[in-house]
Design an enzyme around this catalytic site. Structure first.
Site, PDB file in Angstrom:
ATOM      1  N   HIS A 183       0.819  -1.209   0.000  1.00 38.47           N
ATOM      2  CA  HIS A 183       0.000   0.000   0.000  1.00 38.47           C
ATOM      3  C   HIS A 183       0.853   1.258   0.000  1.00 38.47           C
ATOM      4  CE1 HIS A 183      -3.849  -2.111   1.703  1.00 38.47           C
ATOM      5  NE2 HIS A 183      -3.379  -2.671   0.597  1.00 38.47           N
ATOM      6  N   HIS A 432      -2.022 -12.848  -0.674  1.00 40.46           N
ATOM      7  CA  HIS A 432      -3.401 -13.222  -0.362  1.00 40.46           C
ATOM      8  C   HIS A 432      -3.495 -14.692   0.043  1.00 40.46           C
ATOM      9  CE1 HIS A 432      -4.767  -9.712  -3.155  1.00 40.46           C
ATOM     10  NE2 HIS A 432      -4.391  -9.305  -1.964  1.00 40.46           N
TER      11      HIS A 432
END
Length: 672
Positions: A183, A432
């Site tokens: 991010h 993920h």
């Protein structure tokens, strides 16, 4: 273009064409919002310009009889800046003749010859040309019959399973720090209507895909199979998916479409400070060089968000936070990471002020920011990357740090540091697979609570519980990571962003569809790029996986990169397979060698270089030190020095935070 605008205006008048708040897919849309509405306007303005260039390319291609291969090879080299369409190019920033001492908030002018490299709202770079059906923007199709590729949801339910596969050698902190730094340098943004409204590609109930006359040009919905055992229960046939906003290419020529990264591409802690000066001003206190905080009865937390849509609830007493990144509240464990680095900045600023009482707020802020960025870079290259990639890749790609007081000689102004599409859209999404569907909180002798991940998405109010920060840090630094494989928890494949709904979106399906949206080529093309032989048959994955792949793909050359990467056997010493390893290693080599302000660069390169003594101190930085210095100290007073590795074993025993095993930076070398 005017025809598209007319249709968009007509769709805005139809409720069914606007995604309504409250749905799970709206949670996915909300995840890409910025707290500054002006940024959304800017993103869509740039995306419109890029779309005009794409339309112009299509007209030029048709008139000139240009092939897709010629587009891929970049044979259209006409510079658009002197032409009428040149107004759609990315404006070149004005860079000072003498470079600034501190890197700019927006990342521009890092490379004077290429001043837009690394700046926000610019295009991702690529390792290989994209594979679009029309050579410009239409998603790729099967190599067998040019029919659409199989539904991402069908692939997800066939290939991706919810199986517990812990890797006890590494901690959950690997997953959470990986998300935190991702991010810092990559975020795509779904296209939206000009007024910021979310686009709907499904009917209001999700029971069908909208007909063409009611469909926005950015729609790329995911069809849900009739036999879907989960979504079928809720009569769902359509999962909303909107294509990513585009950006003009850096060289401003006609050609295939490129997607926009709305963050700075550098490792510059933009997740802490923001990627635009306007964001940074909103986050600063303008007192003693510190950032704003929410004082929660003596505990410094992130400032409270002003965006009413940032969390599931904004009722009195609940907490919803604000940082340099809009996705902060997505996961409560992500909020914890943001809190640590906010506190670290303020700790540095206060220490520097004690050493230099005459320094201004601006000087304190910039120096603390410069140190924090360096600490983050040290943690990434000294601890995180060796864990994920293995020592062999560190040597092969030149990712190691120097020794004590040595400056680096790695900088190369010809290297574009911009994030590659393959890295952002596939390879770095390996994380993920490492998510555990449950957060386990422990008391002194036993587990006290197990929290399902969906219950703390966009609902971070637990941060106000006095012991929660330390409890989560204990969990992150002791619980094992899930292995990198084709397994993901149902929290991500059924309930992602569900809010108060009985179902959410499927992150695996989103990943596959996003790769197609961004024009990623097939997995085989990237195997070949990294020096591996192309697969000739799915059987090379082994009989069990091959049987599943045969059920969904018509050809091995249709296999999506994200799926193929998860199926690979691990590279030596690495958490990931060789294709993902090389794509990730290549990216971090670019971020190190293409960044003038990288902390190791000396005075001949870096205008804000550190002294040799400061450099020696910075190389002591560790994620364990960040945790020790910025936890609440209620439950945490001991920490394993290697926080990404299994704790409490020989060579990584728990140590007192005040002991020498976890070194601290001596900031006296910053005394003027």
């Amino acid at each position: 273009m005017s025809r598209l605008r007319t249709k968009e205006a007509n769709l805005l008048s139809k409720k069914s064409s606007i995604l309504q708040p409250g749905s799970a897919t709206y949670g996915h849309f909300r995840n890409s919002r910025r707290f500054n509405p002006a940024d959304i306007t800017e993103v869509m303005h740039i995306a419109d310009k890029a779309l005009e260039i794409a339309i112009a390319t299509r007209v030029f291609k048709d008139r000139q009889g240009i092939t897709n291969e010629e587009l891929e090879e970049g044979r259209i080299q006409q510079n658009l800046r002197p032409t009428a369409i040149g107004q759609n190019c990315i404006p070149l920033p004005t860079c000072p003749l003498i470079p600034d001492k501190y890197r700019r908030i927006d990342g521009a002018c890092n490379n004077i010859a290429h001043p837009t490299w690394g700046a926000p709202f610019t295009a991702y770079s690529r390792l290989l040309p994209p594979n679009y059906q029309d050579g410009i923007w239409s998603p790729r199709v099967s190599v067998v019959d040019e029919e659409p590729l199989p539904s991402p949801r069908l692939i997800s339910t066939t290939i991706i399973s919810d199986i517990d596969s812990p890797n006890h050698d590494y901690t959950l902190l690997v997953m959470q720090f990986g998300q935190f730094i991702s991010h810092d340098f990559t975020q795509s943004m779904d296209m939206s209507y000009a007024n910021g409204s979310a686009i709907s590609c499904c009917d209001l109930e999700g029971t069908s895909i909208l007909p063409p006359e009611s469909t926005h040009y950015a729609c790329m919905p995911i069809p849900l199979p009739h036999e879907d055992q989960f979504y079928g229960t809720f009569k769902q046939k359509c999962m909303n998916f909107v294509r990513s906003a585009l950006a003009p290419s850096h060289d401003c020529t006609l050609g295939y479409s490129e997607q926009m990264n709305k963050l700075t591409h550098f490792l510059d802690a933009s997740s802490v400070y923001g990627s635009t000066p306007e964001q940074t001003r909103e986050l600063r206190s303008f007192h003693g060089g510190t950032l704003k905080v929410f004082d929660d009865f003596g505990r410094e937390l992130l400032p409270l968000s002003k965006d009413p849509l940032a969390c599931l609830t904004m009722e009195q007493g609940s907490a919803c936070f604000e940082s340099g990144d809009t996705r902060t509240n997505q996961m409560v464990t992500l909020v914890v990471m943001h809190t640590l680095f906010l506190r670290e900045h303020n700790r540095l600023a206060r220490s520097l002020q004690a050493l230099n009482p005459l320094w201004t707020d601006e000087k304190l802020f910039l120096e603390a920011r410069q140190i924090l960025i360096a600490e983050m870079q040290v943690i990434i290259y000294k601890e995180f990357l060796p864990t994920v990639l293995g020592e062999e890749a560190i040597r092969e790609f030149g990712l190691g740090l120097g020794y004590e007081k040595e400056y680096s000689l790695d900088y190369n102004p010809a290297i574009n540091p911009s994030i590659t599409n393959e890295f952002a859209t596939a390879a770095f999404r390996f994380g993920h697979s490492t998510v555990d569907g449950q957060l386990r909180l422990y008391g002194p002798t036993k587990m006290e609570e197990s929290i399902a991940i969906p219950e703390v998405m966009f609902y971070p109010s637990r941060m106000r519980h006095q012991k929660f920060l330390d409890e989560i840090l204990s969990t992150l630094t002791t619980e094992p990571i899930q292995d990198v494989d084709p397994f993901m928890p149902e929290a991500l494949t059924r309930y992602m962003f569900r809010g108060g709904n009985p179902f959410g979106v499927d992150l695996a399906s989103i990943n596959i569809q996003r790769g197609r949206d961004h024009g990623l080529r097939s997995y085989n093309d990237y195997r070949e790029l990294t020096g591996l032989p192309r697969l000739k048959d799915f059987a090379e994955f082994g009989p069990e996986i091959a049987e599943k792949l045969y059920k969904v793909y018509r050809s091995v050359d249709d296999l999506d990169l994200w799926v193929g990467g998860l199926l690979e056997s691990k590279a030596p010493g690495s958490l990931v397979g060789p294709t993902f390893r090389d794509i990730i290693a290549d990216q971090f080599a670019r971020l190190k060698k293409g960044d003038r302000y990288f902390f190791e660069n000396g005075p001949s390169i870096n205008p804000g270089y550190f002294s040799p003594d400061q450099l020696k101190e910075l190389r002591k930085a560790s994620i364990s030190r960040i945790i020790c210095d910025n936890s609440d100290g209620i439950l945490l007073s001991r920490q394993a020095p290697k926080a990404f590795r299994k704790p409490g074993v020989p060579g990584n025993e728990f140590s007192d935070c005040n002991g020498p095993e976890i070194p601290s930076l001596d900031l006296s070398f910053w005394q003027a």
